[in-house]
Scaffold this active site. Structure first.
Site, PDB file in Angstrom:
ATOM      1  N   THR A  16       0.979  -1.152  -0.002  1.00 24.99           N
ATOM      2  CA  THR A  16       0.024  -0.147   0.028  1.00 24.99           C
ATOM      3  C   THR A  16       0.931   1.190   0.037  1.00 24.99           C
ATOM      4  OG1 THR A  16      -0.218   0.003   2.414  1.00 24.99           O
ATOM      5  CG2 THR A  16      -2.056  -0.990   1.277  1.00 24.99           C
ATOM      6  N   VAL A  19       5.781   3.060  -3.256  1.00 24.15           N
ATOM      7  CA  VAL A  19       6.547   2.011  -4.157  1.00 24.15           C
ATOM      8  C   VAL A  19       5.365   1.058  -4.242  1.00 24.15           C
ATOM      9  CG1 VAL A  19       8.603   0.507  -4.409  1.00 24.15           C
ATOM     10  CG2 VAL A  19       8.703   2.817  -3.437  1.00 24.15           C
ATOM     11  N   CYS A 134      17.099   4.570  -4.891  1.00 20.35           N
ATOM     12  CA  CYS A 134      16.369   5.036  -6.008  1.00 20.35           C
ATOM     13  C   CYS A 134      17.784   6.211  -6.673  1.00 20.35           C
ATOM     14  CB  CYS A 134      15.408   5.914  -5.759  1.00 20.35           C
ATOM     15  SG  CYS A 134      15.345   6.877  -4.210  1.00 20.35           S
ATOM     16  N   HIS A 260      13.776  11.295 -10.154  1.00 19.68           N
ATOM     17  CA  HIS A 260      14.935  11.879  -9.851  1.00 19.68           C
ATOM     18  C   HIS A 260      15.824  12.433 -10.998  1.00 19.68           C
ATOM     19  CE1 HIS A 260      14.226  10.722  -5.921  1.00 19.68           C
ATOM     20  NE2 HIS A 260      15.066   9.775  -5.585  1.00 19.68           N
TER      21      HIS A 260
END
Lengths: 353, 353
Positions: A16, A19, A134, A260
């Site tokens: 949930t 990601v 990330c 990013h």
């Protein structure tokens, strides 16, 4: 352990979160190799129903029964939860694929990016495979392609990191702040104006993010570095197999929701040219070269969000060093930067079961 | 040429622009050394009244009579206007202080930052003194202080440049875009969502800036570089007197109204430590060291806008190179980056008349 028809069972822990949500949409969109898919989350979210592959599925509380009989368990949860539960999943016979920082630098856990070091996934003494940070993932695929050709020696990296790197809390804080400051045009020209307007909406950030940039991501480490800056250095070295790689990273958060970007100065053993670098990048799997500034072509987060590849533009050979290249890379931190790479790892593992 | 009482006459050309507006407020706030102050602008703004030193003053159309009898003429106008009018001002006996790019690299025009190379202001064969680009000015004062101590050899710079670097048009475009996108929380997670919402509000930017970053500033030059990236390299070399300095710059625009930030990786001839670097910076005129991240102390544009100094934080010695330092600098691009440096130059010139 596989379900009827021989297809493997997947459990998703943290279904949930920011990601996890992207992971479920990817599961619905990608080639379906899975038998049963189980969803799990913390007590706060257990009992909800989520849609995956077009079917409603109940989110179960994370407990041993969720893991029993699973072939692959994907963890998109905080490091403390992974540290506790990934070994339990492995002990029960599953392969754990972890997207937290808990195991990334563990020498007995491979840290894998399928386009770079897919083979490492098979050597997993602890039954755990780790997916990188990330920020590392925002650059590592194109850099690995350049490294194979020119021999990487040094990286100087400056980040333009999206709010969703701090999960749903980061997204919510940025939106709260934008709603407060965006319609007050004078604020951005007054010292402290944005800070006062943002008030108590800082969320997970140490300073206001709307109409601002914040040169901090992670926790404080020795020498003035942050945990995320050191993580990128350590992870790049491990993934590329270059323990002596020189790496300096500065992480800066920007008021972008998702995707990013990184400005990268890379120095190579061999001389490099703009043309050859562009050729290598345009042929690299998982990379899109988008580099014709005269035509307005360079990647921006607003344009690449929601896409799978790493986008590369602004490729320039240094004017003062024929071994150095400057480039600007951009990628969706929730997709390749997290959910996609994790799911690619789960698929790699499943294919070899 | 000076007015009664011996105080010099100043003319401000471009008084109504983003930089000119800040210049007038600085003239009202700083030690008042001037006799008459004349304001001038293009036809669009001539005839307006502006306040300076608490007095209303009519903005005059730029023509020869505005320059006659002026001791110092400050130009905050586009390069083509400076290129035409600064030599005229000089021919009429004034010293022209120019904030455009027109003369910055002219070998017969000194490019001056008072904290760095004040002495150069006296050697002005053309009667013109030039003030650097706002991005150069965002870093040059602390870098010059470090250079004096450790010997600068190389710079790798990534910019986080504010919208007001493109003047009033840049500020207006960012506000238009923010008003359109800020209250639509879903946009930042959808490919192209921000671009569609920003629509025709791009203004001077080649891509949407709200909820985005744009890796482009200036015009296209050979090798994929931009004019602004090359300007920073050329200007840093000229100001520091280091024609062989290795410089790689990547300019990225961020959705900040005012105050440029730069992530700087600097390599020195001599070994450097974090402590020594911090000592040098904390003693440097025009620099504020704001570097205690554990206490939330690092500069951000929202906090430094409207202030005069260059703020420096995140000072770190490279983990892999004892000669290299990483730092994050932040300064108001309309003040030290433009109006303040220009006015400091005018004051330097006036003091020696």
């Amino acid at each position: 352990m596989t379900s009827p028809g021989g297809r493997p069972t997947l459990a998703v822990v943290g279904a949930t979160g920011a990601v996890g949500t992207v992971l479920l949409s990817l599961l619905s969109a990608r080639k379906d190799i899975w038998g049963e898919i189980r969803l799990s989350a913390s007590r706060r979210s257990a009992g909800k129903f989520l849609s995956v592959r077009g079917q409603r599925s109940e989110v179960r509380l994370l407990e041993g029964s969720v893991l029993d009989g699973a072939d692959v368990v994907v963890f998109d949860v905080p490091p403390a939860v992974s540290a506790q539960w990934a070994p339990i999943a492995a002990a029960r016979g599953a392969v754990a694929v972890d997207n937290s920082s808990a195991f990334r630098l563990d020498p007995d856990v491979p840290l894998v990016v399928p386009e770079v070091n897919a083979g490492d996934v098979a050597d997993r003494p602890r039954g755990i495979v780790s997916s990188p940070n990330c920020t590392t993932l925002a650059m590592i695929v194109p850099l690995a392609a350049l490294h194979r050709e020119f021999g990487l020696r040094e990286l100087v990296v400056s980040g333009y990191l999206a709010a969703s790197g701090e999960g749903q809390a980061g997204i919510a804080a940025l939106h709260d702040q934008l709603a407060k400051v965006a319609l007050q045009p004078g604020l951005g020209g007054i010292a402290g104006g944005v800070r006062r307007a943002a008030g108590d909406s800082l969320g997970p950030f140490p300073a206001p993010l709307a109409m601002n940039v914040v040169p901090w991501s992670g926790t404080a480490r020795a020498g003035g570095w942050t945990s995320e800056e050191l993580a990128v250095r350590d992870e790049a070295r491990k993934i590329l197999g270059l323990p002596g790689l020189r790496v300096s990273v500065t992480c800066v958060r920007v008021p972008v929701v998702t995707a990013h970007s990184l400005s990268v100065h890379a120095v190579f053993d061999r001389e490099i040219t703009q043309d050859r670098a562009q050729q290598v990048l345009s042929g690299a799997p998982g990379v899109v070269l988008y580099d014709d500034p005269a035509e307005g072509e360079f990647p921006t987060p607003a344009d690449v969000v929601g896409t799978d590849p790493t986008w590369v533009g602004r490729v320039r050979r240094s004017l003062d060093d024929p071994h150095a290249l400057d480039l600007f890379v951009c990628g969706d931190n929730l997709r390749k930067g997290a959910a996609l790479n994790t799911l690619q790892l789960a698929e790699l593992v499943a294919a070899a079961l």
